[in-house]
Design a protein around this motif. Structure first.
Motif, PDB file in Angstrom:
ATOM      1  N   ARG A  12      39.774  -4.677 -29.831  1.00 60.33           N
ATOM      2  CA  ARG A  12      39.187  -6.216 -29.499  1.00 60.33           C
ATOM      3  C   ARG A  12      39.546  -5.225 -27.980  1.00 60.33           C
ATOM      4  O   ARG A  12      38.758  -5.157 -26.759  1.00 60.33           O
ATOM      5  CB  ARG A  12      39.121  -7.437 -30.087  1.00 60.33           C
ATOM      6  CG  ARG A  12      38.541  -8.421 -28.891  1.00 60.33           C
ATOM      7  CD  ARG A  12      38.412  -9.276 -29.028  1.00 60.33           C
ATOM      8  NE  ARG A  12      37.599  -9.597 -30.089  1.00 60.33           N
ATOM      9  CZ  ARG A  12      37.669 -10.116 -31.231  1.00 60.33           C
ATOM     10  NH1 ARG A  12      38.929 -10.982 -31.811  1.00 60.33           N
ATOM     11  NH2 ARG A  12      36.054 -10.223 -31.939  1.00 60.33           N
ATOM     12  N   PHE A  39      31.002  -4.357 -35.824  1.00 65.17           N
ATOM     13  CA  PHE A  39      29.869  -5.178 -35.544  1.00 65.17           C
ATOM     14  C   PHE A  39      30.284  -6.579 -34.357  1.00 65.17           C
ATOM     15  O   PHE A  39      31.340  -6.998 -34.990  1.00 65.17           O
ATOM     16  CB  PHE A  39      30.099  -6.148 -37.095  1.00 65.17           C
ATOM     17  CG  PHE A  39      29.525  -5.276 -38.509  1.00 65.17           C
ATOM     18  CD1 PHE A  39      28.357  -5.375 -39.421  1.00 65.17           C
ATOM     19  CD2 PHE A  39      30.517  -4.491 -38.554  1.00 65.17           C
ATOM     20  CE1 PHE A  39      27.729  -4.542 -39.860  1.00 65.17           C
ATOM     21  CE2 PHE A  39      30.012  -3.341 -39.796  1.00 65.17           C
ATOM     22  CZ  PHE A  39      28.805  -3.376 -40.429  1.00 65.17           C
ATOM     23  N   TYR A  40      29.394  -6.633 -33.574  1.00 64.81           N
ATOM     24  CA  TYR A  40      29.679  -8.101 -33.596  1.00 64.81           C
ATOM     25  C   TYR A  40      28.968  -8.945 -33.564  1.00 64.81           C
ATOM     26  O   TYR A  40      28.115  -9.260 -32.970  1.00 64.81           O
ATOM     27  CB  TYR A  40      29.144  -7.729 -31.564  1.00 64.81           C
ATOM     28  CG  TYR A  40      30.049  -6.730 -31.581  1.00 64.81           C
ATOM     29  CD1 TYR A  40      31.402  -7.435 -31.132  1.00 64.81           C
ATOM     30  CD2 TYR A  40      29.891  -5.301 -30.918  1.00 64.81           C
ATOM     31  CE1 TYR A  40      32.867  -6.578 -30.090  1.00 64.81           C
ATOM     32  CE2 TYR A  40      31.148  -4.509 -30.689  1.00 64.81           C
ATOM     33  CZ  TYR A  40      31.938  -4.175 -29.646  1.00 64.81           C
ATOM     34  OH  TYR A  40      32.497  -3.825 -29.521  1.00 64.81           O
ATOM     35  N   PRO A  41      29.262 -10.441 -33.895  1.00 71.43           N
ATOM     36  CA  PRO A  41      28.636 -11.772 -33.474  1.00 71.43           C
ATOM     37  C   PRO A  41      28.801 -12.418 -32.390  1.00 71.43           C
ATOM     38  O   PRO A  41      28.862 -12.398 -31.226  1.00 71.43           O
ATOM     39  CB  PRO A  41      29.713 -12.563 -34.403  1.00 71.43           C
ATOM     40  CG  PRO A  41      30.649 -12.303 -34.048  1.00 71.43           C
ATOM     41  CD  PRO A  41      30.697 -10.606 -33.931  1.00 71.43           C
ATOM     42  N   LEU A  42      27.506 -12.499 -31.163  1.00 66.20           N
ATOM     43  CA  LEU A  42      27.201 -13.135 -30.577  1.00 66.20           C
ATOM     44  C   LEU A  42      26.341 -14.233 -30.066  1.00 66.20           C
ATOM     45  O   LEU A  42      26.724 -15.025 -29.169  1.00 66.20           O
ATOM     46  CB  LEU A  42      25.570 -11.798 -30.117  1.00 66.20           C
ATOM     47  CG  LEU A  42      25.770 -10.883 -29.892  1.00 66.20           C
ATOM     48  CD1 LEU A  42      25.091  -9.507 -29.088  1.00 66.20           C
ATOM     49  CD2 LEU A  42      27.835 -10.242 -28.976  1.00 66.20           C
ATOM     50  N   GLU A  43      25.501 -14.555 -31.659  1.00 68.10           N
ATOM     51  CA  GLU A  43      25.095 -16.486 -31.412  1.00 68.10           C
ATOM     52  C   GLU A  43      25.196 -16.443 -32.634  1.00 68.10           C
ATOM     53  O   GLU A  43      25.541 -15.889 -33.636  1.00 68.10           O
ATOM     54  CB  GLU A  43      23.872 -16.307 -30.697  1.00 68.10           C
ATOM     55  CG  GLU A  43      23.679 -16.039 -29.117  1.00 68.10           C
ATOM     56  CD  GLU A  43      22.000 -15.762 -29.150  1.00 68.10           C
ATOM     57  OE1 GLU A  43      21.437 -16.814 -29.295  1.00 68.10           O
ATOM     58  OE2 GLU A  43      21.850 -15.134 -27.993  1.00 68.10           O
ATOM     59  N   LYS A  44      25.607 -18.049 -32.759  1.00 67.49           N
ATOM     60  CA  LYS A  44      25.468 -18.729 -34.098  1.00 67.49           C
ATOM     61  C   LYS A  44      24.951 -18.927 -34.231  1.00 67.49           C
ATOM     62  O   LYS A  44      23.719 -18.794 -33.584  1.00 67.49           O
ATOM     63  CB  LYS A  44      26.248 -20.296 -33.895  1.00 67.49           C
ATOM     64  CG  LYS A  44      26.772 -20.808 -35.041  1.00 67.49           C
ATOM     65  CD  LYS A  44      27.093 -21.785 -34.567  1.00 67.49           C
ATOM     66  CE  LYS A  44      27.603 -22.663 -35.930  1.00 67.49           C
ATOM     67  NZ  LYS A  44      28.082 -24.382 -35.649  1.00 67.49           N
ATOM     68  N   PRO A  47      21.782 -12.646 -36.777  1.00 64.97           N
ATOM     69  CA  PRO A  47      23.410 -11.701 -37.708  1.00 64.97           C
ATOM     70  C   PRO A  47      23.523 -11.019 -36.041  1.00 64.97           C
ATOM     71  O   PRO A  47      23.472 -10.849 -35.232  1.00 64.97           O
ATOM     72  CB  PRO A  47      21.933 -10.937 -37.678  1.00 64.97           C
ATOM     73  CG  PRO A  47      20.373 -11.445 -36.820  1.00 64.97           C
ATOM     74  CD  PRO A  47      20.691 -12.495 -36.721  1.00 64.97           C
ATOM     75  N   GLU A  48      25.248  -9.921 -36.862  1.00 63.62           N
ATOM     76  CA  GLU A  48      25.283  -9.180 -35.998  1.00 63.62           C
ATOM     77  C   GLU A  48      24.913  -8.350 -35.216  1.00 63.62           C
ATOM     78  O   GLU A  48      24.147  -7.918 -36.046  1.00 63.62           O
ATOM     79  CB  GLU A  48      27.335  -8.514 -36.934  1.00 63.62           C
ATOM     80  CG  GLU A  48      27.594  -9.691 -36.961  1.00 63.62           C
ATOM     81  CD  GLU A  48      26.846 -10.314 -39.027  1.00 63.62           C
ATOM     82  OE1 GLU A  48      26.096  -9.345 -39.081  1.00 63.62           O
ATOM     83  OE2 GLU A  48      27.959 -11.329 -39.667  1.00 63.62           O
ATOM     84  N   ARG A  49      25.427  -8.160 -33.794  1.00 60.06           N
ATOM     85  CA  ARG A  49      24.200  -6.622 -33.378  1.00 60.06           C
ATOM     86  C   ARG A  49      25.471  -5.385 -33.952  1.00 60.06           C
ATOM     87  O   ARG A  49      27.022  -5.425 -34.163  1.00 60.06           O
ATOM     88  CB  ARG A  49      24.478  -6.506 -31.858  1.00 60.06           C
ATOM     89  CG  ARG A  49      23.807  -7.821 -31.260  1.00 60.06           C
ATOM     90  CD  ARG A  49      22.849  -7.804 -31.520  1.00 60.06           C
ATOM     91  NE  ARG A  49      22.684  -5.858 -31.259  1.00 60.06           N
ATOM     92  CZ  ARG A  49      21.194  -5.508 -30.365  1.00 60.06           C
ATOM     93  NH1 ARG A  49      20.284  -6.179 -30.010  1.00 60.06           N
ATOM     94  NH2 ARG A  49      21.103  -3.903 -29.096  1.00 60.06           N
ATOM     95  N   LEU A  50      25.352  -3.756 -34.640  1.00 58.55           N
ATOM     96  CA  LEU A  50      25.740  -3.715 -34.903  1.00 58.55           C
ATOM     97  C   LEU A  50      25.529  -2.340 -33.883  1.00 58.55           C
ATOM     98  O   LEU A  50      24.855  -1.925 -33.089  1.00 58.55           O
ATOM     99  CB  LEU A  50      25.316  -3.066 -36.290  1.00 58.55           C
ATOM    100  CG  LEU A  50      24.940  -3.728 -36.897  1.00 58.55           C
ATOM    101  CD1 LEU A  50      23.771  -2.585 -38.297  1.00 58.55           C
ATOM    102  CD2 LEU A  50      26.292  -3.892 -37.329  1.00 58.55           C
TER     103      LEU A  50
END
Length: 91
Positions: A12, A39-44, A47-50
């Motif tokens: 990170r 894998f980025y979690p963007l919003e609660k 799904p994660e963004r890859l």
């Protein structure tokens, strides 16, 4: 797969220091040293963004990254942070 917190924090911090040129369609003359998917979690509750990155080690010990994220594109990382990245990805 890298899942330990220490390695994730190193990654990170390294990726935060990347100097990028968004929108540049770059190609390298040789195959990447490592290909990674982050894998980025963007919003609660979403799904994660890859994001996929191809990473090259350069002769001056810096690193070049090419991302499939249109906001990032062609990027570089200085020697110090490139070494952290390389040791985490084991190349």
């Amino acid at each position: 797969m890298i899942t330990d917190n220490e390695s994730i924090q190193i990654l990170r911090k390294s990726f935060e220091k990347v100097n990028g040129e968004p929108g540049v369609q770059a190609e390298m003359s040789r195959k990447e040293d490592v290909a990674v998917t982050l894998f980025y979690p963007l919003e609660k509750n979403m799904p994660e963004r890859l994001y996929k990155y191809r990473v090259w080690s350069n002769s001056d010990d810096s690193a070049t990254l090419i991302s499939d994220n249109e906001k990032e594109g062609y990027e570089t990382l200085d020697k110090e942070d490139a070494e952290k990245l390389k040791s985490t990805f084991l190349f």
